[in-house]
Motif scaffolding. Sequence first.
Motif, PDB file in Angstrom:
ATOM      1  N   TYR A 239     -14.952  -1.877   4.626  1.00 33.63           N
ATOM      2  CA  TYR A 239     -15.582  -0.616   5.030  1.00 33.63           C
ATOM      3  C   TYR A 239     -14.629   0.569   4.921  1.00 33.63           C
ATOM      4  CZ  TYR A 239     -18.978  -3.791   7.107  1.00 33.63           C
ATOM      5  OH  TYR A 239     -19.904  -4.762   7.298  1.00 33.63           O
ATOM      6  N   PHE A 240     -13.381   0.341   4.514  1.00 33.13           N
ATOM      7  CA  PHE A 240     -12.422   1.450   4.385  1.00 33.13           C
ATOM      8  C   PHE A 240     -12.811   2.331   3.197  1.00 33.13           C
ATOM      9  CE2 PHE A 240      -8.296  -0.758   6.150  1.00 33.13           C
ATOM     10  CZ  PHE A 240      -8.938  -0.976   7.346  1.00 33.13           C
ATOM     11  N   LYS A 241     -12.610   3.639   3.365  1.00 31.67           N
ATOM     12  CA  LYS A 241     -12.817   4.523   2.214  1.00 31.67           C
ATOM     13  C   LYS A 241     -11.626   4.418   1.272  1.00 31.67           C
ATOM     14  CE  LYS A 241     -15.688   8.176   4.109  1.00 31.67           C
ATOM     15  NZ  LYS A 241     -15.609   9.471   4.766  1.00 31.67           N
ATOM     16  N   ASP A 242     -11.801   4.974   0.048  1.00 34.67           N
ATOM     17  CA  ASP A 242     -10.755   4.809  -0.965  1.00 34.67           C
ATOM     18  C   ASP A 242      -9.455   5.525  -0.628  1.00 34.67           C
ATOM     19  OD1 ASP A 242     -12.230   3.133  -2.492  1.00 34.67           O
ATOM     20  OD2 ASP A 242     -13.196   4.764  -3.619  1.00 34.67           O
ATOM     21  N   ASP A 243      -9.545   6.581   0.158  1.00 40.28           N
ATOM     22  CA  ASP A 243      -8.311   7.345   0.398  1.00 40.28           C
ATOM     23  C   ASP A 243      -7.505   6.839   1.597  1.00 40.28           C
ATOM     24  OD1 ASP A 243     -10.104   8.113   2.292  1.00 40.28           O
ATOM     25  OD2 ASP A 243      -9.640  10.255   2.180  1.00 40.28           O
ATOM     26  N   VAL A 244      -7.942   5.739   2.197  1.00 37.79           N
ATOM     27  CA  VAL A 244      -7.155   5.189   3.306  1.00 37.79           C
ATOM     28  C   VAL A 244      -5.962   4.434   2.733  1.00 37.79           C
ATOM     29  CG1 VAL A 244      -7.189   3.449   5.134  1.00 37.79           C
ATOM     30  CG2 VAL A 244      -9.127   4.998   4.861  1.00 37.79           C
ATOM     31  N   SER A 245      -4.761   4.731   3.221  1.00 37.84           N
ATOM     32  CA  SER A 245      -3.580   4.026   2.702  1.00 37.84           C
ATOM     33  C   SER A 245      -3.481   2.643   3.343  1.00 37.84           C
ATOM     34  CB  SER A 245      -2.318   4.839   3.003  1.00 37.84           C
ATOM     35  OG  SER A 245      -1.212   3.959   3.096  1.00 37.84           O
ATOM     36  N   LEU A 246      -3.490   1.627   2.491  1.00 35.88           N
ATOM     37  CA  LEU A 246      -3.513   0.260   3.027  1.00 35.88           C
ATOM     38  C   LEU A 246      -2.189  -0.112   3.680  1.00 35.88           C
ATOM     39  CD1 LEU A 246      -5.499  -1.675   0.274  1.00 35.88           C
ATOM     40  CD2 LEU A 246      -6.338  -0.418   2.257  1.00 35.88           C
ATOM     41  N   LEU A 247      -1.098   0.268   3.021  1.00 37.40           N
ATOM     42  CA  LEU A 247       0.211  -0.078   3.588  1.00 37.40           C
ATOM     43  C   LEU A 247       0.442   0.694   4.887  1.00 37.40           C
ATOM     44  CD1 LEU A 247       2.877  -1.613   3.269  1.00 37.40           C
ATOM     45  CD2 LEU A 247       3.790   0.408   2.109  1.00 37.40           C
ATOM     46  N   GLY A 248       0.089   1.989   4.852  1.00 35.92           N
ATOM     47  CA  GLY A 248       0.256   2.814   6.047  1.00 35.92           C
ATOM     48  C   GLY A 248      -0.556   2.264   7.206  1.00 35.92           C
ATOM     49  N   THR A 249      -1.810   1.915   6.922  1.00 35.66           N
ATOM     50  CA  THR A 249      -2.678   1.405   7.986  1.00 35.66           C
ATOM     51  C   THR A 249      -2.139   0.084   8.523  1.00 35.66           C
ATOM     52  OG1 THR A 249      -4.519   2.415   6.814  1.00 35.66           O
ATOM     53  CG2 THR A 249      -5.088   0.894   8.561  1.00 35.66           C
ATOM     54  N   ALA A 250      -1.718  -0.804   7.612  1.00 41.37           N
ATOM     55  CA  ALA A 250      -1.208  -2.113   8.065  1.00 41.37           C
ATOM     56  C   ALA A 250       0.035  -1.933   8.935  1.00 41.37           C
ATOM     57  CB  ALA A 250      -0.898  -3.005   6.870  1.00 41.37           C
ATOM     58  N   THR A 251       0.914  -1.009   8.528  1.00 37.35           N
ATOM     59  CA  THR A 251       2.130  -0.804   9.310  1.00 37.35           C
ATOM     60  C   THR A 251       1.782  -0.256  10.688  1.00 37.35           C
ATOM     61  OG1 THR A 251       3.186  -0.242   7.241  1.00 37.35           O
ATOM     62  CG2 THR A 251       4.442   0.213   9.223  1.00 37.35           C
ATOM     63  N   LYS A 252       0.903   0.747  10.721  1.00 34.83           N
ATOM     64  CA  LYS A 252       0.538   1.329  12.019  1.00 34.83           C
ATOM     65  C   LYS A 252      -0.084   0.275  12.924  1.00 34.83           C
ATOM     66  CE  LYS A 252      -0.331   5.840  10.178  1.00 34.83           C
ATOM     67  NZ  LYS A 252      -1.432   6.456   9.435  1.00 34.83           N
ATOM     68  N   ILE A 253      -1.023  -0.494  12.375  1.00 36.92           N
ATOM     69  CA  ILE A 253      -1.690  -1.503  13.211  1.00 36.92           C
ATOM     70  C   ILE A 253      -0.679  -2.506  13.752  1.00 36.92           C
ATOM     71  CG2 ILE A 253      -3.300  -3.459  13.153  1.00 36.92           C
ATOM     72  CD1 ILE A 253      -4.880  -1.720  11.118  1.00 36.92           C
ATOM     73  N   SER A 254       0.232  -2.941  12.885  1.00 32.70           N
ATOM     74  CA  SER A 254       1.191  -3.950  13.334  1.00 32.70           C
ATOM     75  C   SER A 254       2.093  -3.395  14.421  1.00 32.70           C
ATOM     76  CB  SER A 254       2.038  -4.434  12.166  1.00 32.70           C
ATOM     77  OG  SER A 254       1.186  -4.927  11.163  1.00 32.70           O
ATOM     78  N   VAL A 255       2.527  -2.144  14.255  1.00 38.94           N
ATOM     79  CA  VAL A 255       3.406  -1.548  15.265  1.00 38.94           C
ATOM     80  C   VAL A 255       2.648  -1.377  16.593  1.00 38.94           C
ATOM     81  CG1 VAL A 255       4.681   0.529  15.891  1.00 38.94           C
ATOM     82  CG2 VAL A 255       4.931  -0.448  13.605  1.00 38.94           C
ATOM     83  N   ILE A 256       1.431  -0.879  16.510  1.00 39.34           N
ATOM     84  CA  ILE A 256       0.649  -0.708  17.749  1.00 39.34           C
ATOM     85  C   ILE A 256       0.433  -2.066  18.417  1.00 39.34           C
ATOM     86  CG2 ILE A 256      -1.593  -0.021  18.719  1.00 39.34           C
ATOM     87  CD1 ILE A 256      -1.787   2.053  16.449  1.00 39.34           C
ATOM     88  N   ASP A 257       0.041  -3.038  17.607  1.00 39.45           N
ATOM     89  CA  ASP A 257      -0.284  -4.355  18.153  1.00 39.45           C
ATOM     90  C   ASP A 257       0.939  -5.003  18.820  1.00 39.45           C
ATOM     91  OD1 ASP A 257      -2.482  -6.491  18.103  1.00 39.45           O
ATOM     92  OD2 ASP A 257      -0.728  -7.577  17.384  1.00 39.45           O
ATOM     93  N   MET A 258       2.083  -4.866  18.156  1.00 40.54           N
ATOM     94  CA  MET A 258       3.292  -5.454  18.714  1.00 40.54           C
ATOM     95  C   MET A 258       3.694  -4.697  19.977  1.00 40.54           C
ATOM     96  SD  MET A 258       6.502  -6.743  16.531  1.00 40.54           S
ATOM     97  CE  MET A 258       6.974  -5.214  15.809  1.00 40.54           C
TER      98      MET A 258
END
Length: 446
Positions: A239-258
């Motif tokens: 459901y992500f749009k094309d302009d969402v950065s995958l690496l950026g999103t993954a890094t943010k999620i991992s940092v928040i989650d940790m």
Amino acid sequence: MSKRAHFASKFGVLMATVGSAVGLGNIWRFPYQAGENGGGTYLLLYAIAVLLIGIPAMVAEFIVGRESRSNAVGAFNKLAPKSVWSGIGYLGVFTGFIIDCYYCVVTGWTLYYLFQAASDNLLGFGVEQYADMFNAYSTGVFPPIFALLLVILFTGVIVSLGVQKGIETASKIMMPVLFLLLLVLAANSCFMEGAREGLDFLFVPDWKDLTINNALGAIGQAFFSLSLGMACLVTYSSYFKDDVSLLGTATKISVIDMSVAILSGVIIFPVVFSFGMQPEQGAGLVFKVLPNVFTQMTAGYLWSFMFYVLLFLAALTSFISITEVVVAYISEAFRMSRVKAVIITSLLFATIGSLCSLSFGPLSGVKIAGRNIFDSMDFLATNILLPLGGVLTSLFVGWRLDRKIIENQLAINSKGGYAFLKVYIFFLKYIVPAAVATVFVTGLIS
Ligand code: PHE
């Protein structure tokens, strides 16, 4: 499928995905596992697992999801038609099914504590009484089963109503509030007398705890906590749009989650030590410890009520995300309506979930390789199936997927970008599988 829904904003994307990731894995499972496996060393292994294995594997799931724009099973079928790779999708559905069966038990416990907090029955007791309260409740027959049935019912209603609308709007507000609340509770714990000992336990590694079992547990925890390895994030990223950065999103999620997991540890361990409790209490740790915190706080009623509401909702958003994988597959594969798929899966969750719940009480004598039913399901899913799914997804993206697809999905178009791409693919092809396989195999033969 061309008219697929999209998440409306980037913040919404992030928060909905964080909604799946942040849940009982962080607030319940992390502290109890850290408590049983030597605190600091476990935290270190878990952090390494998130950074070296988790983030690359998450980006891999995102690539598969956004490229295929379909659900767990459909995604692999679409990108590699008629190949064994679609097995990853089925494995994900199976793993999700197993997790659902015991996740509802702990979500039910949360609901019970929410109810206790709301009806002002939680404050004013002592350490022993809180331990007894949890034991009496969790080993009972009807009350915990009733709670898990309610959880399955709520989730069933939300999932049959549609995919992400509710989840997105709710997570956008809930997740930041939960984070703030955890910060307040963590600060409160740090000011407790004897907090130092608890913080040392959590942050200072002790090399005698550095074992292969611990490493496997930490890898499993990383996958569980990040919602990885069962194609759950494939569905989200579709459901992500094309302009969402995958690496950026993954890094943010991992940092928040940790951060949420660490905050939870910072809340729990100072209390454990200043109240003279044991860190190795197993699955009840958080439930026995937290009421002591609220009892000590000014306006404890308010804090406890807010906390359990948010914890319940965080658990629910994760539970929904797991259920979505199972329901989406069943309804598409057997060509039945979502409602019908929800009813069938809910009945199965309710039955097996009840057995998991009873494994703390009347069925506690039933053991599989030394573990009760609940722990066996958790061990199978977290320590075996999720890492397996994560590795297979990494191998799929690294070895099988066209490099052009990865390049496009990661929006690579500079020299530095190509160098990064090389390193990333090397990680997927070799590092992630080798790290997990080494730990697996050494664990099996030792
Ligand atoms: N990550 C969730 C949690 O920490 C659990 C989960 C696992 C959700 C796998 C989706 C997939 O509670």
